[in-house]
Design a protein around this motif. Sequence first.
Motif, PDB file in Angstrom:
ATOM      1  N   PHE A 287      15.952 -11.665 -35.987  1.00  0.00           N
ATOM      2  CA  PHE A 287      17.223 -11.997 -35.350  1.00  0.00           C
ATOM      3  C   PHE A 287      17.220 -11.563 -33.885  1.00  0.00           C
ATOM      4  O   PHE A 287      18.053 -12.000 -33.101  1.00  0.00           O
ATOM      5  N   ASP A 288      16.282 -10.695 -33.535  1.00  0.00           N
ATOM      6  CA  ASP A 288      16.062 -10.286 -32.153  1.00  0.00           C
ATOM      7  C   ASP A 288      15.006 -11.206 -31.552  1.00  0.00           C
ATOM      8  O   ASP A 288      13.839 -11.184 -31.955  1.00  0.00           O
TER       9      ASP A 288
ATOM     10  N   ARG B 246      -3.082 -25.328 -47.457  1.00  0.00           N
ATOM     11  CA  ARG B 246      -3.730 -24.463 -46.470  1.00  0.00           C
ATOM     12  C   ARG B 246      -3.021 -24.530 -45.119  1.00  0.00           C
ATOM     13  O   ARG B 246      -2.697 -23.508 -44.502  1.00  0.00           O
ATOM     14  N   LEU B 247      -2.791 -25.759 -44.659  1.00  0.00           N
ATOM     15  CA  LEU B 247      -2.277 -25.928 -43.304  1.00  0.00           C
ATOM     16  C   LEU B 247      -0.820 -25.516 -43.169  1.00  0.00           C
ATOM     17  O   LEU B 247      -0.429 -24.924 -42.165  1.00  0.00           O
ATOM     18  N   VAL B 248       0.006 -25.796 -44.180  1.00  0.00           N
ATOM     19  CA  VAL B 248       1.403 -25.404 -44.080  1.00  0.00           C
ATOM     20  C   VAL B 248       1.557 -23.889 -44.181  1.00  0.00           C
ATOM     21  O   VAL B 248       2.567 -23.332 -43.718  1.00  0.00           O
ATOM     22  N   SER B 249       0.579 -23.211 -44.732  1.00  0.00           N
ATOM     23  CA  SER B 249       0.608 -21.743 -44.755  1.00  0.00           C
ATOM     24  C   SER B 249       0.589 -21.176 -43.343  1.00  0.00           C
ATOM     25  O   SER B 249       1.025 -20.039 -43.118  1.00  0.00           O
ATOM     26  N   LEU B 250       0.075 -21.949 -42.408  1.00  0.00           N
ATOM     27  CA  LEU B 250       0.055 -21.541 -41.001  1.00  0.00           C
ATOM     28  C   LEU B 250       1.245 -22.130 -40.250  1.00  0.00           C
ATOM     29  O   LEU B 250       1.930 -21.427 -39.514  1.00  0.00           O
ATOM     30  N   SER B 251       1.497 -23.428 -40.442  1.00  0.00           N
ATOM     31  CA  SER B 251       2.547 -24.084 -39.666  1.00  0.00           C
ATOM     32  C   SER B 251       3.948 -23.628 -40.065  1.00  0.00           C
ATOM     33  O   SER B 251       4.888 -23.736 -39.266  1.00  0.00           O
ATOM     34  N   ALA B 252       4.127 -23.109 -41.278  1.00  0.00           N
ATOM     35  CA  ALA B 252       5.458 -22.693 -41.732  1.00  0.00           C
ATOM     36  C   ALA B 252       6.043 -21.574 -40.875  1.00  0.00           C
ATOM     37  O   ALA B 252       7.261 -21.366 -40.864  1.00  0.00           O
ATOM     38  N   PHE B 253       5.196 -20.863 -40.136  1.00  0.00           N
ATOM     39  CA  PHE B 253       5.706 -19.778 -39.296  1.00  0.00           C
ATOM     40  C   PHE B 253       6.545 -20.309 -38.133  1.00  0.00           C
ATOM     41  O   PHE B 253       7.259 -19.530 -37.482  1.00  0.00           O
ATOM     42  N   VAL B 254       6.483 -21.619 -37.852  1.00  0.00           N
ATOM     43  CA  VAL B 254       7.380 -22.214 -36.853  1.00  0.00           C
ATOM     44  C   VAL B 254       8.836 -21.983 -37.247  1.00  0.00           C
ATOM     45  O   VAL B 254       9.711 -21.804 -36.389  1.00  0.00           O
ATOM     46  N   TYR B 255       9.090 -21.966 -38.540  1.00  0.00           N
ATOM     47  CA  TYR B 255      10.455 -21.785 -39.058  1.00  0.00           C
ATOM     48  C   TYR B 255      11.152 -20.567 -38.463  1.00  0.00           C
ATOM     49  O   TYR B 255      12.375 -20.563 -38.274  1.00  0.00           O
ATOM     50  N   PHE B 256      10.407 -19.521 -38.158  1.00  0.00           N
ATOM     51  CA  PHE B 256      11.023 -18.247 -37.817  1.00  0.00           C
ATOM     52  C   PHE B 256      11.590 -18.206 -36.402  1.00  0.00           C
ATOM     53  O   PHE B 256      12.054 -17.152 -35.953  1.00  0.00           O
ATOM     54  N   VAL B 257      11.596 -19.372 -35.744  1.00  0.00           N
ATOM     55  CA  VAL B 257      12.347 -19.478 -34.497  1.00  0.00           C
ATOM     56  C   VAL B 257      13.850 -19.496 -34.777  1.00  0.00           C
ATOM     57  O   VAL B 257      14.671 -19.236 -33.884  1.00  0.00           O
ATOM     58  N   LEU B 258      14.241 -19.777 -36.021  1.00  0.00           N
ATOM     59  CA  LEU B 258      15.647 -20.010 -36.351  1.00  0.00           C
ATOM     60  C   LEU B 258      16.542 -18.764 -36.342  1.00  0.00           C
ATOM     61  O   LEU B 258      17.669 -18.832 -35.845  1.00  0.00           O
ATOM     62  N   PRO B 259      16.130 -17.618 -36.906  1.00  0.00           N
ATOM     63  CA  PRO B 259      17.088 -16.505 -37.013  1.00  0.00           C
ATOM     64  C   PRO B 259      17.725 -16.097 -35.687  1.00  0.00           C
ATOM     65  O   PRO B 259      18.929 -15.771 -35.651  1.00  0.00           O
TER      66      PRO B 259
ATOM     67  N   ARG C 131      18.600 -17.879 -33.316  1.00  0.00           N
ATOM     68  CA  ARG C 131      19.451 -18.944 -32.779  1.00  0.00           C
ATOM     69  C   ARG C 131      20.849 -18.974 -33.395  1.00  0.00           C
ATOM     70  O   ARG C 131      21.615 -19.893 -33.125  1.00  0.00           O
ATOM     71  N   LEU C 132      21.145 -18.050 -34.282  1.00  0.00           N
ATOM     72  CA  LEU C 132      22.455 -18.073 -34.928  1.00  0.00           C
ATOM     73  C   LEU C 132      23.565 -18.214 -33.891  1.00  0.00           C
ATOM     74  O   LEU C 132      23.483 -17.616 -32.819  1.00  0.00           O
ATOM     75  N   PRO C 133      24.589 -19.015 -34.210  1.00  0.00           N
ATOM     76  CA  PRO C 133      24.900 -19.671 -35.496  1.00  0.00           C
ATOM     77  C   PRO C 133      24.234 -21.032 -35.674  1.00  0.00           C
ATOM     78  O   PRO C 133      24.431 -21.673 -36.712  1.00  0.00           O
ATOM     79  N   ASN C 134      23.487 -21.501 -34.671  1.00  0.00           N
ATOM     80  CA  ASN C 134      22.812 -22.802 -34.795  1.00  0.00           C
ATOM     81  C   ASN C 134      21.504 -22.622 -35.556  1.00  0.00           C
ATOM     82  O   ASN C 134      20.558 -22.021 -35.044  1.00  0.00           O
ATOM     83  N   TRP C 135      21.441 -23.140 -36.781  1.00  0.00           N
ATOM     84  CA  TRP C 135      20.264 -22.943 -37.640  1.00  0.00           C
ATOM     85  C   TRP C 135      19.538 -24.286 -37.782  1.00  0.00           C
ATOM     86  O   TRP C 135      19.381 -24.814 -38.874  1.00  0.00           O
ATOM     87  N   GLN C 136      19.106 -24.824 -36.645  1.00  0.00           N
ATOM     88  CA  GLN C 136      18.465 -26.134 -36.666  1.00  0.00           C
ATOM     89  C   GLN C 136      17.187 -26.116 -35.827  1.00  0.00           C
ATOM     90  O   GLN C 136      17.162 -25.553 -34.726  1.00  0.00           O
TER      91      GLN C 136
END
Length: 657
Positions: free
Chosen positions: A260-261, A606-619, A621-626
Motif C-alpha cells: 500500500f506504500d 510458468r510464465l504467469v508465475s512471473l507476469s502476475a507480479f504486475v498485479y501488485f501495482v494496485l494496492p 492506487r486505492l481507492p482506484n483498483w484498476q
Amino acid sequence: MRNPGSAIAMEAIQVVIPVRNEECTLAHVIGQLQAQGLRRIRVVDNGSSDGTAAIARQLGAEVLSEPRPGYGRACWAGCLNLAPDVDWLLFCDGDGGDPIEELPRFLELLPHHDLLVGDRTATAVGRASLTPLQRGGNRLATTLIALGWGFRYRDMGPLRLVRREAFEAMAMADRGYGWTLEMQVRAIELGLRIREVPIAHRPRLAGDSKISGRPGASLQAGSVILFTLGRLWLRRLQLPASALLLIVGALLMRPHGDLFDAAQLLPFWLAAAVMGLGFALSWSLPTIPRALFWAVAVLARLALLGMEPGDDIWRYLWEGGIQLQGFNPYRLAPDAAVLEGLRTPWWSSINHPDTTAIYPPLAQLLFQLHAAVAQQVLLFKLSFTAADLAICALLAARFGAARAALYAWNPLVMYGLSGGGHYDSWFLLPLVAAWLLAERDPPPQGPRPQACIDLLLGLSVALKWITLPLLLQRAWSRWWQFRRPGPVLNTLLLGLAPLLLGTSLFCGLRSCPLLPTSSSFIRHGRSAEWLPHWIGQLWPWTLQTNAVHGLLLLLALAVLLPSSARLGVFAWRYLVVLLLLSPVVHAWYFIWLMPFAVPSQNWGARLVSLSAFVYFVLPSRLPNWQLTNPERLLLWLPLLLGLLLSARGRTESPPRR
C-alpha cells in the motif's frame, strides 16, 4: 548353454540399434544379438534410403521410424513406450563393429552396476579400429569430463548397457552426437555405479562410416561434443544459481511487503525478478537433488514468513476472533456497531469492512481454531506454509523433484502463501491429494479409497467455493463408470458432508447467509479481470453486474463436464476458464493452476508465475483498483501465449513405470 540367471537377464533387456543405410551389415548384427538370446530388438531407422528397414523386419526385429536426423534422436525414439518388464537398455551400432559375442561379460556385471560402457581403447584390436581423429576426440572428451566432473572415462563407445531406472533419471536432452557423452556425464552427476568393460571392437564390416571416414563430419561431430560438454558444464552452475537466486530473492523481498506504500513497489518487484530468474533457471534442469529441492522450498518460505502480509489475513484473524466471542461472521460485518468493542489495533487494515464473511464454513472453523491458539499473523502463515509444503511433498513423490519445482520453487506460490498470507493452500492440499489418489497407478480399487477421494474433494469444497464443480465432475465420471445412481449418490453425500456439517453450525432454520449477495463487492466488484474487462468495453452495462459472467461459466462447465474424464485434466481446464471469466482476479489466484501444471510443465503456468507480479501495482492506487490496459496485457498475455505454446507443443518423455 546359458545359466538361468543369464536367460532372465536377456528377457529383461531391450536392444536399441540406431541405423541409417546399414543394409549390408544389419543382418549380421541382429543375428549376433539373437544368438546371444536377445529377442527384444528395436531397429530405429533414422532416414535410410536403402533396404535397412525391410531386412530388420524380415529378421524379426521391431522397426521404428525416426526420419528426423540425429543419433541421439534415433536412440531416444527407441526408448519410448517400453514394456513394463524391461529393466535394461542395450545400445549398439548397426555397422557390425561392436563385439556382441562379448556380451556375456557384461551380463555378469549387471547386478552391481547401473551403466556399463564398452571400452574400445583397452584392447589392441579396439584401438586399431579407431581413426586418429576418433582417438584424439576420445582423449579430449574424456579429459574434459575428468576436469569438469572428477571422473575418468577411457572411451565414449557406442556399446553400452544402462539400467532402465537410471536412464529415466538421466532425463536425456541431447538429440545428436552428444548423446553418449551426456549419458556418461549424467551418470556421474547422479552418482550411478559405472563400469567400463574392455572390448575388442572392430572396424565396420561394410559400407561407409557417417563420421569416422569423413574428416569434415568428424570435425562437426567433435564440435557438437564440445558444445554438449559446455552446455552440461553450464548446467552444473545452473542448479546452484537457481537455488541461490530463489533464496536471496526471498530475503530481498521480505522487508517490502507493505504494497500500500508506493515506495515499496519497486524493491518488491526487483526481489520478485531475482526470484523469477532463479525459477526460470530451474525449468530446464533434468533433475534436482531431493536435499536441495527441500532446502530451497523451506528456506525461501521461512524467509518470507516475516514480511508484511496482504490485507486478507486480517479478515481471517478478525472472523476467527469474533467467533470465539460467540458472534457469527456471516451475519455481522466487521464494522457492525455491536462489534465495536472488539476492535483491535489492526482493525483498520480489514478489507471491505462493510461486507460479511465470504469464506466457506470449514475455513471459518479453522480461523476460529487458529485464533483460539493465538490471534497472530505468524501462526496463520505457518499453517498456510505447512499445507503448502505438504503439497510440495505430494507432487515430488508422484512426479519427481525437477517437475514439482514448478510449484515448490515458484515465486508466486512462495509469496502468496508464506509472504502474503493467503489461505489457498488449505483448500489446495485436499484437492491435490484427491487428484493424485484418483489417478494413482494402478487405479485405486474398492470402496475405501473411492470414499477417501470423495471426502477429500468435499473438504476442499468446504474450504473454497470454487472447487464445487470438481466434485460435480467426480460424480459425473462415476455415473459414466457405473451407469447406476448408487456410486453417484455416495460421491455427492460424502463430498457435500463437510460443507453441510459446517453450514449447520452457522445457519438457522430460516436463513443461511453464507454469501453476502447484496453487497457491491459481490454484485459488481472487479479486480485485474481479463474477459469481463473486454466484454465491458463492448457492452458497458455488464460492468454493473457480475451475474452475466456466472452464466458464461455455467455454459463453459456444460462443455467441460462431459469432455474431461480425468480429474486432473478437468481441474486444469476448469481453473483456466474460471480465471479467464472471473470478474475478480487476484495474483494469488493463479496459484490454483500450479499443481495441475506440474505433469505437463505447462508454459502458461510458468510464465504467469512471473507476469502476475504486475498485479501488485494496485494496492498503492486505492481507492482506484484498476489496471491500465498495458498492465492488463503484461499480466495476461504471457499466460495466454504460454497456453498456446503448450497446446501446440509435443511432449517427449518415456512413460513412468
